[in-house]
Structures are given as structure tokens and as C-alpha cells.
Scaffold this motif. Structure first.
Motif, PDB file in Angstrom:
ATOM      1  N   LEU A  80       0.829  -1.205   0.000  1.00 52.48           N
ATOM      2  CA  LEU A  80       0.000   0.000   0.000  1.00 52.48           C
ATOM      3  C   LEU A  80       0.864   1.255   0.000  1.00 52.48           C
ATOM      4  O   LEU A  80       0.585   2.214  -0.715  1.00 52.48           O
ATOM      5  CB  LEU A  80      -0.952   0.000   1.198  1.00 52.48           C
ATOM      6  N   TYR A  81       1.918   1.248   0.806  1.00 49.74           N
ATOM      7  CA  TYR A  81       2.799   2.414   0.871  1.00 49.74           C
ATOM      8  C   TYR A  81       3.604   2.587  -0.415  1.00 49.74           C
ATOM      9  O   TYR A  81       3.740   3.698  -0.921  1.00 49.74           O
ATOM     10  CB  TYR A  81       3.746   2.326   2.075  1.00 49.74           C
ATOM     11  N   GLU A  82       4.143   1.495  -0.941  1.00 46.67           N
ATOM     12  CA  GLU A  82       5.017   1.579  -2.117  1.00 46.67           C
ATOM     13  C   GLU A  82       4.253   1.780  -3.424  1.00 46.67           C
ATOM     14  O   GLU A  82       4.680   2.542  -4.287  1.00 46.67           O
ATOM     15  CB  GLU A  82       5.871   0.312  -2.229  1.00 46.67           C
ATOM     16  N   HIS A  83       3.145   1.061  -3.602  1.00 48.70           N
ATOM     17  CA  HIS A  83       2.452   1.043  -4.891  1.00 48.70           C
ATOM     18  C   HIS A  83       1.074   1.689  -4.863  1.00 48.70           C
ATOM     19  O   HIS A  83       0.517   1.983  -5.913  1.00 48.70           O
ATOM     20  CB  HIS A  83       2.310  -0.399  -5.399  1.00 48.70           C
ATOM     21  N   GLY A  84       0.499   1.831  -3.675  1.00 43.41           N
ATOM     22  CA  GLY A  84      -0.841   2.393  -3.565  1.00 43.41           C
ATOM     23  C   GLY A  84      -1.941   1.345  -3.655  1.00 43.41           C
ATOM     24  O   GLY A  84      -3.108   1.650  -3.531  1.00 43.41           O
ATOM     25  N   TRP A  85      -1.572   0.091  -3.831  1.00 41.55           N
ATOM     26  CA  TRP A  85      -2.545  -0.986  -3.940  1.00 41.55           C
ATOM     27  C   TRP A  85      -1.880  -2.320  -3.661  1.00 41.55           C
ATOM     28  O   TRP A  85      -0.643  -2.429  -3.656  1.00 41.55           O
ATOM     29  CB  TRP A  85      -3.181  -1.016  -5.335  1.00 41.55           C
ATOM     30  N   ALA A  86      -2.704  -3.328  -3.429  1.00 47.59           N
ATOM     31  CA  ALA A  86      -2.231  -4.706  -3.272  1.00 47.59           C
ATOM     32  C   ALA A  86      -3.314  -5.625  -3.809  1.00 47.59           C
ATOM     33  O   ALA A  86      -4.497  -5.399  -3.562  1.00 47.59           O
ATOM     34  CB  ALA A  86      -1.937  -5.027  -1.813  1.00 47.59           C
ATOM     35  N   THR A  87      -2.914  -6.623  -4.553  1.00 46.07           N
ATOM     36  CA  THR A  87      -3.850  -7.587  -5.117  1.00 46.07           C
ATOM     37  C   THR A  87      -3.451  -8.980  -4.680  1.00 46.07           C
ATOM     38  O   THR A  87      -2.271  -9.343  -4.745  1.00 46.07           O
ATOM     39  CB  THR A  87      -3.835  -7.531  -6.660  1.00 46.07           C
ATOM     40  N   ILE A  88      -4.439  -9.732  -4.241  1.00 51.14           N
ATOM     41  CA  ILE A  88      -4.207 -11.128  -3.883  1.00 51.14           C
ATOM     42  C   ILE A  88      -5.085 -11.959  -4.803  1.00 51.14           C
ATOM     43  O   ILE A  88      -6.312 -11.912  -4.714  1.00 51.14           O
ATOM     44  CB  ILE A  88      -4.555 -11.395  -2.402  1.00 51.14           C
ATOM     45  N   GLY A  89      -4.432 -12.672  -5.718  1.00 56.03           N
ATOM     46  CA  GLY A  89      -5.160 -13.521  -6.660  1.00 56.03           C
ATOM     47  C   GLY A  89      -5.530 -14.846  -6.038  1.00 56.03           C
ATOM     48  O   GLY A  89      -6.668 -15.284  -6.104  1.00 56.03           O
ATOM     49  N   ARG A  90      -4.564 -15.470  -5.396  1.00 63.52           N
ATOM     50  CA  ARG A  90      -4.767 -16.731  -4.677  1.00 63.52           C
ATOM     51  C   ARG A  90      -3.804 -16.735  -3.508  1.00 63.52           C
ATOM     52  O   ARG A  90      -2.666 -16.262  -3.620  1.00 63.52           O
ATOM     53  CB  ARG A  90      -4.462 -17.934  -5.562  1.00 63.52           C
ATOM     54  N   CYS A  91      -4.222 -17.296  -2.406  1.00 63.28           N
ATOM     55  CA  CYS A  91      -3.343 -17.362  -1.225  1.00 63.28           C
ATOM     56  C   CYS A  91      -2.030 -18.056  -1.540  1.00 63.28           C
ATOM     57  O   CYS A  91      -0.980 -17.640  -1.073  1.00 63.28           O
ATOM     58  CB  CYS A  91      -4.044 -18.092  -0.084  1.00 63.28           C
ATOM     59  N   SER A  92      -2.100 -19.097  -2.345  1.00 61.32           N
ATOM     60  CA  SER A  92      -0.893 -19.861  -2.659  1.00 61.32           C
ATOM     61  C   SER A  92       0.122 -19.026  -3.436  1.00 61.32           C
ATOM     62  O   SER A  92       1.300 -19.373  -3.482  1.00 61.32           O
ATOM     63  CB  SER A  92      -1.249 -21.124  -3.439  1.00 61.32           C
ATOM     64  N   ARG A 142      -1.916 -14.350   4.666  1.00 61.01           N
ATOM     65  CA  ARG A 142      -2.434 -15.638   4.202  1.00 61.01           C
ATOM     66  C   ARG A 142      -3.318 -16.278   5.271  1.00 61.01           C
ATOM     67  O   ARG A 142      -4.420 -16.753   4.982  1.00 61.01           O
ATOM     68  CB  ARG A 142      -1.297 -16.586   3.835  1.00 61.01           C
ATOM     69  N   ALA A 143      -2.863 -16.261   6.521  1.00 54.13           N
ATOM     70  CA  ALA A 143      -3.642 -16.858   7.613  1.00 54.13           C
ATOM     71  C   ALA A 143      -4.992 -16.161   7.773  1.00 54.13           C
ATOM     72  O   ALA A 143      -6.026 -16.821   7.946  1.00 54.13           O
ATOM     73  CB  ALA A 143      -2.846 -16.795   8.912  1.00 54.13           C
ATOM     74  N   TRP A 144      -4.993 -14.840   7.699  1.00 51.39           N
ATOM     75  CA  TRP A 144      -6.238 -14.088   7.857  1.00 51.39           C
ATOM     76  C   TRP A 144      -7.186 -14.372   6.696  1.00 51.39           C
ATOM     77  O   TRP A 144      -8.377 -14.606   6.893  1.00 51.39           O
ATOM     78  CB  TRP A 144      -5.930 -12.596   7.956  1.00 51.39           C
ATOM     79  N   ILE A 145      -6.672 -14.389   5.478  1.00 49.10           N
ATOM     80  CA  ILE A 145      -7.481 -14.639   4.286  1.00 49.10           C
ATOM     81  C   ILE A 145      -8.082 -16.041   4.328  1.00 49.10           C
ATOM     82  O   ILE A 145      -9.263 -16.242   4.035  1.00 49.10           O
ATOM     83  CB  ILE A 145      -6.633 -14.429   3.012  1.00 49.10           C
ATOM     84  N   GLU A 146      -7.281 -17.011   4.711  1.00 56.38           N
ATOM     85  CA  GLU A 146      -7.775 -18.378   4.790  1.00 56.38           C
ATOM     86  C   GLU A 146      -8.819 -18.521   5.893  1.00 56.38           C
ATOM     87  O   GLU A 146      -9.809 -19.235   5.730  1.00 56.38           O
ATOM     88  CB  GLU A 146      -6.613 -19.351   4.998  1.00 56.38           C
ATOM     89  N   ALA A 147      -8.627 -17.827   7.025  1.00 58.55           N
ATOM     90  CA  ALA A 147      -9.596 -17.892   8.124  1.00 58.55           C
ATOM     91  C   ALA A 147     -10.966 -17.382   7.693  1.00 58.55           C
ATOM     92  O   ALA A 147     -11.998 -17.893   8.129  1.00 58.55           O
ATOM     93  CB  ALA A 147      -9.093 -17.092   9.322  1.00 58.55           C
ATOM     94  N   TRP A 148     -10.972 -16.396   6.819  1.00 58.28           N
ATOM     95  CA  TRP A 148     -12.230 -15.826   6.338  1.00 58.28           C
ATOM     96  C   TRP A 148     -12.690 -16.474   5.027  1.00 58.28           C
ATOM     97  O   TRP A 148     -13.659 -16.034   4.426  1.00 58.28           O
ATOM     98  CB  TRP A 148     -12.115 -14.306   6.181  1.00 58.28           C
ATOM     99  N   ASN A 149     -11.998 -17.509   4.585  1.00 53.74           N
ATOM    100  CA  ASN A 149     -12.372 -18.256   3.388  1.00 53.74           C
ATOM    101  C   ASN A 149     -12.469 -17.371   2.148  1.00 53.74           C
ATOM    102  O   ASN A 149     -13.377 -17.498   1.340  1.00 53.74           O
ATOM    103  CB  ASN A 149     -13.691 -19.003   3.620  1.00 53.74           C
ATOM    104  N   GLU A 186     -11.103 -15.852  -1.453  1.00 51.27           N
ATOM    105  CA  GLU A 186     -10.406 -16.353  -2.636  1.00 51.27           C
ATOM    106  C   GLU A 186      -9.458 -15.292  -3.172  1.00 51.27           C
ATOM    107  O   GLU A 186      -8.312 -15.568  -3.494  1.00 51.27           O
ATOM    108  CB  GLU A 186     -11.424 -16.732  -3.697  1.00 51.27           C
ATOM    109  N   ARG A 187      -9.973 -14.064  -3.281  1.00 52.62           N
ATOM    110  CA  ARG A 187      -9.190 -12.958  -3.820  1.00 52.62           C
ATOM    111  C   ARG A 187      -9.506 -11.695  -3.047  1.00 52.62           C
ATOM    112  O   ARG A 187     -10.551 -11.584  -2.428  1.00 52.62           O
ATOM    113  CB  ARG A 187      -9.555 -12.705  -5.301  1.00 52.62           C
TER     114      ARG A 187
END
Length: 168
Positions: A104-116, A126-133, A135-136
């Protein structure tokens, strides 16, 4: 045939961009014209409009508590009967999500396509995303006059379910 296909694709991209720009203009106008009593509802309506437009199940604003180096969620929209995410994100130190904050600081955004696909330094994310099930997710920095104010996050779920307390 190829020229026609490329032209149709360009026209579709332009139409989608114009629709999105129109949505942002409507949201900006609604927030600018909201009085103090209706501002929270106006923001939630804006998040719902964004969520429906992009097909997200959740959209929230994580606000920065800069003096504490922490984030909290006050405004959230979620589709259907999903549990609110806000209670799990109150006074969260920036250090809990180092990869996200760095992007967020460097690019102004962040994208998560898949946890893997997340790098090793994103283990907490990754842990937080997986806990909330989820996908992206897509997060976009909110800033004014060079000051970090927080971010807006659109979340896309695999299947809705309640995370376990120990996962949060």
C-alpha cells in the motif's frame, strides 16, 4: 475479423471504464453532500455500490490510527447473511499485515489472486485470508495530502463460512 473483435473489446473496456467512472462520481457527490448525521449510511451505501459493481462479497474501509500505528474498520458492507468482518479488525497494528502495508505504501494498492501465490513474507495475510475463506482481495490506499488514511478492500469469497476464533 480480428480487427472487429479488437474493436468490440476496446469498446467494451471503454464502456466498463465509463460506468465505473460514473459510479465513482456518484459516490463522491453523495459523500460530499452528506450531512454529519447521514455520513456513515452514505459511506455504507457507497461500499455496497462498489461491491455489487465489482462482484465482491465484502467491501470495507480500514482507517488508519497513525498515532498508534494501527488500523480499524468502521465502515463495511457484506452481501447476504455473511458475518461482519469489522470485529476482527479493530486496533490492528500495522505489523500484523507487513506485506499488505508495504504494498500500500510503495504502490498504492495490493492484489491477492490466490493465497498460494502470496510470498513467504505474507504469512500473516495468508492466515487471515484463509480464516475468512477468501479467494481474492484487492486493496487500494486512501491518502490525502501525502498522508496515509487507510485503505478500501474488496474481498471475493470461495464459499461463505464463519472463521474459527483461533484462526483470527
Amino acid at each position: 475479423s480480428r480487427d472487429v473483435t479488437e474493436r468490440r473489446q476496446a469498446e467494451e473496456e471503454l464502456r466498463a471504464r465509463l460506468e465505473f467512472d460514473s459510479l465513482i462520481a456518484e459516490i463522491s457527490s453523495a459523500i460530499a453532500n452528506a450531512d454529519a448525521a447521514s455520513l456513515d449510511d452514505t459511506i455504507r451505501d457507497a461500499l455496497a455500490s462498489i461491491g455489487r459493481r465489482v462482484g465482491a462479497e465484502r467491501v470495507f474501509v480500514a482507517e488508519s490510527l497513525q498515532e498508534r500505528g494501527a488500523l480499524y474498520v468502521r465502515h463495511e458492507w457484506h452481501a447476504d447473511e455473511r458475518l461482519p468482518i469489522a470485529p476482527s479488525l479493530q486496533h490492528v497494528p500495522y505489523e500484523r499485515f507487513p506485506w499488505l502495508m508495504s504494498n500500500l505504501y510503495e504502490h498504492g494498492w495490493a492484489t491477492i489472486g490466490r493465497c498460494s501465490d502470496l510470498p513467504l513474507e505474507a504469512a500473516s495475510e495468508r492466515a487471515w485470508i484463509e480464516a475468512w475463506n477468501l479467494e481474492r482481495a484487492v486493496a487500494v490506499r486512501l491518502a490525502a495530502r501525502g498522508r496515509f488514511l487507510g485503505f478500501i478492500n474488496c474481498c471475493f469469497e470461495t464459499t461463505p463460512q464463519r472463521p474459527l476464533e483461533e484462526d483470527l
